[in-house]
Design a protein around this motif. Structure first.
Motif, PDB file in Angstrom:
ATOM      1  N   ASN A  77       0.818  -1.221   0.000  1.00 45.96           N
ATOM      2  CA  ASN A  77       0.000   0.000   0.000  1.00 45.96           C
ATOM      3  C   ASN A  77       0.849   1.268   0.000  1.00 45.96           C
ATOM      4  O   ASN A  77       0.581   2.217   0.708  1.00 45.96           O
TER       5      ASN A  77
ATOM      6  N   ASP B  66      -4.872   1.072   4.114  1.00 48.47           N
ATOM      7  CA  ASP B  66      -5.347  -0.060   3.311  1.00 48.47           C
ATOM      8  C   ASP B  66      -5.405   0.359   1.847  1.00 48.47           C
ATOM      9  O   ASP B  66      -5.231   1.528   1.505  1.00 48.47           O
ATOM     10  N   ARG B  67      -5.651  -0.617   1.012  1.00 51.85           N
ATOM     11  CA  ARG B  67      -5.641  -0.431  -0.426  1.00 51.85           C
ATOM     12  C   ARG B  67      -6.647   0.649  -0.880  1.00 51.85           C
ATOM     13  O   ARG B  67      -6.378   1.416  -1.797  1.00 51.85           O
ATOM     14  N   GLU B  68      -7.788   0.676  -0.211  1.00 52.44           N
ATOM     15  CA  GLU B  68      -8.879   1.544  -0.670  1.00 52.44           C
ATOM     16  C   GLU B  68      -8.561   3.028  -0.478  1.00 52.44           C
ATOM     17  O   GLU B  68      -9.040   3.876  -1.219  1.00 52.44           O
ATOM     18  N   THR B  69      -7.744   3.339   0.551  1.00 47.81           N
ATOM     19  CA  THR B  69      -7.518   4.749   0.866  1.00 47.81           C
ATOM     20  C   THR B  69      -6.334   5.347   0.122  1.00 47.81           C
ATOM     21  O   THR B  69      -6.081   6.538   0.212  1.00 47.81           O
TER      22      THR B  69
ATOM     23  N   ASP C 152      -5.643   6.007  -3.108  1.00 48.58           N
ATOM     24  CA  ASP C 152      -5.907   7.037  -4.110  1.00 48.58           C
ATOM     25  C   ASP C 152      -6.413   8.321  -3.455  1.00 48.58           C
ATOM     26  O   ASP C 152      -5.991   9.423  -3.811  1.00 48.58           O
ATOM     27  N   GLN C 153      -7.289   8.124  -2.462  1.00 48.44           N
ATOM     28  CA  GLN C 153      -7.858   9.286  -1.771  1.00 48.44           C
ATOM     29  C   GLN C 153      -6.753  10.083  -1.082  1.00 48.44           C
ATOM     30  O   GLN C 153      -6.669  11.307  -1.196  1.00 48.44           O
TER      31      GLN C 153
ATOM     32  N   THR D 239       1.527   4.995  -7.306  1.00 50.44           N
ATOM     33  CA  THR D 239       1.316   3.818  -6.460  1.00 50.44           C
ATOM     34  C   THR D 239       2.098   2.652  -7.020  1.00 50.44           C
ATOM     35  O   THR D 239       2.506   2.647  -8.184  1.00 50.44           O
TER      36      THR D 239
ATOM     37  N   GLU E 145       0.868  -0.116  -7.758  1.00 49.27           N
ATOM     38  CA  GLU E 145       0.084  -0.723  -8.837  1.00 49.27           C
ATOM     39  C   GLU E 145       0.378  -0.073 -10.170  1.00 49.27           C
ATOM     40  O   GLU E 145       0.448  -0.735 -11.197  1.00 49.27           O
TER      41      GLU E 145
END
Lengths: 394, 221
Positions: A59, A225-228, A230-231, A253, A255
């Motif tokens: 992450n 975590d992965r979801e946060t 980009d934010q 990132t 990714e």
């Protein structure tokens, strides 16, 4: 004619001409082996690179000035410690963010000198990136806050400067200034072509004083975590752009890095496989050629079989199966050779090899397909032979 | 069994039309023993190819076992040959590297018979032609007479209605040739199978019950 019978006849025909069958198969063997090996090496390289990127930590988010691409020069950083404080505020946890100021410098101990990458960093670095210490301790918050002259050496640097001796507690000179070694990293190896054992970490504040600048080059953040990710990236970029209205910033990132590298290496693998595929094609032409010779040689046999009741498709099937048998047995042997060659390459050279089931399936499917495609013409020719003409041939 | 009515057959050879048969009519009935005789180029081989459903007439009517050959497709002709005709060739046409029993069993392959049944039939047929002790021998391990008897067994294994023998003794010495003819004639008598011999040898032809002499693509006698 039953299929099993047709297989038996085809097998007999190939056995009757062992030498010729073997040489024809060799073309397929080499072609399939080449596909398997090159795909294995390409895939292995891709996986290794991906593992290296992932090995940096999970992450991860890197924030740098400028744009991250190959066609524009890196942007000179205008970020400083006030930006660092602002970023810590955005992230909300000092343990999840580190900053860096990097310079290549000579590091000396006694008569030994090593040219290494000196990273001015924060004490949170081992919590953001995966980085294990071999001996000693890492930089502390007090080291960073007060700009102490302490250093953590990469294993290669420690080995170059101190040999087998323990470097912890020893003095080193970086860019002419004396530092005390507090820790040595565990060996890590290469990552994306950078030897990560050839670097030295010092407090970023110390680095700024040493290099005569207040600059901060980049930030690295470990998102919860992965979801946060980009934010968080968007928030940091917005804050930086507010503070530096005319400067470009980028958040990268893992990714994205993986995506770009994966694309490049994927294309590379495809190109390699395509080149190897050409040799399969050449092998196929060889099969076609030999089958035409075989049809001509066995004209009388074809005539006789027709006289006793073989239909055109019985004869066609017989020759088609012969071609498919040639190429698929060749394909199987090629798979074996390819796997052996891949494993041998991986064992004897630094090039990694990963054997994938799909490359095996593809190579075998293509070789059987080559048999069908290049066997059709000779088979049709055999099937259409006029029995009267065929029987008359001597 | 076979009815030919004003059958012709011509070929295109380098743009020139060559008439091999110029109108031939004949009947072959069950149990017949017929010799077709004539010099080379007389059209007797062409006639035999037509009688054996290996070829179609250019014009005329040809019925084999009640079927109009001109109307049959290639697979249908193959089936007709398999079921009705047994061929014996001058040069035997045995498959090399293949045992006698497998050579004899070959026509049964195209009938879709299983391997075990094929071998059983083939072995029994080889027994009938006096080669019960040569089942596993390959053509190159047998004499010419033995090879021709294997070929006869192959022609016989499907229980055909007509045996077509093209110069069956041409490659054999006279004593062996006579033995082969004796065998063919015995099959003709015992099985009531029609026997058609194509030959240019008058002594061979003389043994048949009926002789058809050919010259220049027509029957002269």
């Amino acid at each position: 004619m039953r299929l099993a019978e047709a297989w038996r006849v085809a097998l007999d025909a190939l056995r009757a001409n062992r030498m010729r069958s073997g040489l024809t198969m060799l073309g397929m063997v080499i072609g399939v082996a080449a596909v398997v090996v090159l795909v294995a090496l390409g895939t292995g390289t891709k996986e290794t690179v991906e593992a290296q990127v992932e090995g940096l930590g999970s992450n991860l988010l890197i924030v740098v000035p400028g744009q991250v691409n190959f066609s524009s020069a890196p942007t000179l950083s205008r970020m400083d410690n006030s930006d660092l404080e602002a970023m810590v505020k955005v992230v909300g946890d000092r343990d999840r963010i580190t900053a860096s100021l990097t310079s290549g410098e000579n590091v000396r101990a006694g008569s030994n000198t090593a040219f290494t990458t000196v990273n001015g960093v924060m004490e949170s670095t081992p919590k953001v990136f995966l980085r294990d210490l071999g001996t000693g301790i890492y930089l502390s918050r007090t080291d960073v806050d007060t700009g102490r002259r302490v250093a953590v050496l990469g294993s290669l640097v420690a080995q170059r400067l101190f040999g087998e001796r323990d470097a912890v507690g020893q003095q080193v000179t970086i860019a002419g200034v004396r530092f005390r070694v507090v820790g040595v990293f565990a060996p890590l190896g290469q990552s994306l072509g950078v030897d990560r054992d050839n670097e030295v970490h010092i407090p970023i504040t110390t680095a700024q004083r040493l290099f005569g600048t207040g600059r901060v080059d980049a930030f690295a953040v470990k998102a919860p975590d992965r979801e946060t990710i980009d934010q968080l990236g968007d928030q940091m970029l917005a804050e930086l752009r507010r503070r530096h209205p005319d400067t470009e910033f980028s958040a990268v990132t893992q990714e994205q890095i993986l995506g770009v590298l994966g694309d490049i290496l994927g294309i590379l693998t495809t190109v390699l496989a395509a080149i190897a595929g050409i040799s399969l094609l050449v092998g196929g032409v060889g099969v076609s050629n030999i089958m035409l010779v075989s049809v001509r040689e066995r004209t009388r046999e074809i005539g006789l079989r027709k006289a006793v009741g073989a239909r055109p498709r019985d004869i066609g099937l017989q020759f088609l199966l012969e071609a498919v048998l040639l190429t698929s047995v060749g394909g199987l042997a090629g798979m074996g050779l390819g796997v052996a060659a891949s494993l041998l390459t991986a064992a004897l050279t630094p090039v990694p090899a990963t054997i994938t089931w799909w490359s095996m399936a593809l190579a075998f499917g293509v070789s059987a397909g080559v048999g069908i495609i290049f066997g059709v013409v000779p088979a049709q020719r055999a099937g259409r032979l006029d029995p009267v003409v065929a029987l008359r041939t001597d | 069994m076979i009815e030919a009515e004003d059958v012709t057959r011509s070929y295109e050879l380098d743009g020139v039309t060559v008439a091999a048969l110029r109108g031939v009519s004949l009947n072959i009935r069950q149990g017949d023993y017929v010799a077709i005789i004539g010099p080379s180029g007389s059209g007797k081989s062409t006639l035999m190819h037509l009688l054996g459903a290996l070829d179609r007439p250019t014009t005329g009517r040809l019925l084999i076992d009640g079927k109009d050959v001109t109307a049959l497709s290639a697979p249908e002709m193959a089936k007709l040959r398999n079921e009705t005709i047994g061929f014996v060739f001058q040069s035997f046409h045995l498959l090399p590297r293949t045992s006698a029993v497998d050579n004899v069993a070959l026509p049964l392959v195209y009938r879709g018979l299983g391997a075990r049944d094929r071998r059983r039939h083939a072995a029994a047929t080889l027994e009938r032609v006096g080669l019960g002790h040569r089942l596993g021998h390959r053509p190159n391990q047998m004499s010419g007479g033995e090879q021709q008897r294997v070929a006869i067994a192959r022609a016989l294994v499907t229980s055909p209605k007509v045996l077509l023998a093209d110069e069956p003794t041409g490659n054999l010495d006279s004593a062996t040739g006579v033995a082969v003819l004796d065998l063919l004639e015995r099959l003709n008598t015992d099985d009531n199978v029609a026997l058609v011999l194509v030959t240019h040898d008058r002594d061979v032809a003389a043994r048949a019950h009926r002789q058809i002499a050919m010259r220049d693509g027509v029957i002269v006698q």
